[in-house]
Design an enzyme around this catalytic site. Structure first.
Site, PDB file in Angstrom:
ATOM      1  N   ASP A 187      -5.012  -7.897   8.740  1.00 47.74           N
ATOM      2  CA  ASP A 187      -5.144  -6.609   8.069  1.00 47.74           C
ATOM      3  C   ASP A 187      -3.799  -5.911   8.179  1.00 47.74           C
ATOM      4  O   ASP A 187      -3.424  -5.424   9.243  1.00 47.74           O
ATOM      5  CB  ASP A 187      -6.244  -5.777   8.733  1.00 47.74           C
ATOM      6  CG  ASP A 187      -6.468  -4.440   8.032  1.00 47.74           C
ATOM      7  OD1 ASP A 187      -5.695  -4.119   7.104  1.00 47.74           O
ATOM      8  OD2 ASP A 187      -7.409  -3.722   8.412  1.00 47.74           O
ATOM      9  N   SER A 232       7.671  -7.152  -5.049  1.00 55.02           N
ATOM     10  CA  SER A 232       7.794  -5.747  -5.402  1.00 55.02           C
ATOM     11  C   SER A 232       7.112  -5.525  -6.752  1.00 55.02           C
ATOM     12  O   SER A 232       6.153  -6.210  -7.100  1.00 55.02           O
ATOM     13  CB  SER A 232       9.270  -5.335  -5.425  1.00 55.02           C
ATOM     14  OG  SER A 232       9.409  -3.963  -5.727  1.00 55.02           O
ATOM     15  N   TYR A 258       2.914   4.810  -4.538  1.00 54.76           N
ATOM     16  CA  TYR A 258       3.007   3.387  -4.871  1.00 54.76           C
ATOM     17  C   TYR A 258       4.445   3.008  -5.226  1.00 54.76           C
ATOM     18  O   TYR A 258       4.966   1.990  -4.743  1.00 54.76           O
ATOM     19  CB  TYR A 258       2.078   3.051  -6.046  1.00 54.76           C
ATOM     20  CG  TYR A 258       2.127   1.595  -6.434  1.00 54.76           C
ATOM     21  CD1 TYR A 258       1.622   0.611  -5.586  1.00 54.76           C
ATOM     22  CD2 TYR A 258       2.700   1.185  -7.638  1.00 54.76           C
ATOM     23  CE1 TYR A 258       1.672  -0.740  -5.934  1.00 54.76           C
ATOM     24  CE2 TYR A 258       2.753  -0.155  -7.994  1.00 54.76           C
ATOM     25  CZ  TYR A 258       2.242  -1.111  -7.133  1.00 54.76           C
ATOM     26  OH  TYR A 258       2.308  -2.452  -7.473  1.00 54.76           O
ATOM     27  N   LYS A 306       6.942   0.229  -3.291  1.00 52.21           N
ATOM     28  CA  LYS A 306       7.592  -0.908  -3.937  1.00 52.21           C
ATOM     29  C   LYS A 306       9.117  -0.818  -3.841  1.00 52.21           C
ATOM     30  O   LYS A 306       9.807  -1.841  -3.772  1.00 52.21           O
ATOM     31  CB  LYS A 306       7.147  -0.993  -5.398  1.00 52.21           C
ATOM     32  CG  LYS A 306       5.666  -1.301  -5.585  1.00 52.21           C
ATOM     33  CD  LYS A 306       5.316  -2.721  -5.198  1.00 52.21           C
ATOM     34  CE  LYS A 306       4.699  -2.923  -3.872  1.00 52.21           C
ATOM     35  NZ  LYS A 306       4.354  -4.329  -3.548  1.00 52.21           N
TER      36      LYS A 306
END
Length: 310
Positions: A71, A147, A175, A179
């Site tokens: 995890d 990415s 987000y 990335k």
């Protein structure tokens, strides 16, 4: 540049670990690595999903993968997974940092970090750091960090972003930053590997727009079933397949032509065969990458070292 999975060389004798391999890009990546002879470990959070994926992969490739419970949103789980791999194997040839979450509602990891940066970057940073001793025992190790073209939306990143509060939170901004962090980390790992005289190859990839469950997962977590169905409909019209989306990762992972610090994506940005692509200027900011590395060490307690084990 033309390339297909038929160009993947024989991988017999090479051991790979792929995160997030129960579905989507990770599953397709693991499948092709198995089909070309690699010994593959699939790391996943859900044991039942992992067992089901392993069964499907074995049926499709005639080669059975090994499941590692992991995890990435829990640094204790990352440590346990790396310890398990280290106690079982004498080396690791390839690590594909593929797993990720995209635009979920506000959540925190088990360690109190914003979920997307905590999972997509910090989890992989800690995993890579803990697996480096095994990787450095291989003759030609590689780390592939996945990415997204969405990294272009991020103008920067700070240590405060790791513990972004819910107030003022934007799931898409977070987000994009996660990335961006993936690319900053990939390029800094490459610089440090070369400075240490290591044979480690650190490369990056992005899938373009691939049809996976990733787009619908965020709305589902938020209880927005209609939005999830909309994303699924868009995928059917616009996206390329998950198998095609995995091509840049597979190229980065296996091609003899992949270069240190190289970044590979689809020919037409959202679809197509893989080719070298360019990170943004922010992603290539060495000073920012060094700061991110320091912040990540402080956040995870893991300090990756490129010293070759004796």
């Amino acid at each position: 540049m033309t390339w297909s999975t038929a160009d993947i060389p024989d991988l017999a004798g090479r051991r790979a670990l792929v995160t997030g391999a129960t579905s989507g890009l990770g599953y397709e990546t693991a499948l092709e690595l198995l089909r070309h002879g690699a010994d593959v470990l699939i790391a996943a959070r859900d044991p039942e999903k992992a067992a089901s994926a392993a069964e499907r992969l074995a049926h499709a490739s005639s080669s059975e993968p090994t499941v590692v419970e992991l995890d990435l949103a829990d640094l204790t789980s990352v440590e346990k997974a790396a310890d398990q791999v280290g106690k079982t194997y004498d080396r690791l040839d390839l690590l594909v940092n593929n797993a990720g979450v995209m635009a979920p509602p506000y959540r925190q990891t088990a360690d109190g970090f914003e979920l997307q940066l905590g999972t997509n970057h910090l989890g992989h940073f800690a995993l890579t750091g803990r697996l480096l001793p095994l990787l450095l025992k291989a003759p030609a190790p590689r780390v592939v960090t996945v990415s997204s073209f969405m990294h272009k939306t991020a103008r920067g990143i700070t240590a405060a972003d790791f513990r972004q509060p819910q107030r003022g939170y934007s799931k898409w901004v977070a987000y994009g930053k996660s990335k961006l962090a993936n690319l900053l980390f990939m390029l800094e790992l490459d610089r440090r590997a070369r400075a240490a005289g290591s044979t480690l190859l650190s490369v990056g990839a992005h899938p373009g727009y691939a049809s996976t469950h990733l787009q619908a997962a965020g709305p589902e977590l938020a209880g927005r079933a209609f939005e999830a169905r909309v994303w699924e409909g868009i995928n059917k019209v616009v996206a390329q397949s998950a198998a095609a989306g995995a091509w840049p990762s597979l190229y980065a992972a296996t091609s003899p032509e992949a270069r240190p610090g190289g970044y590979y994506g689809p020919k037409y940005e959202i679809r197509g065969t893989p080719k070298p692509v360019s990170p943004t200027r922010t992603a290539q900011d060495q000073a920012l990458a060094e700061r991110l590395w320091t912040w990540s060490v402080e956040a995870t307690g893991v300090n990756p070292t490129l010293t070759v084990p004796r």
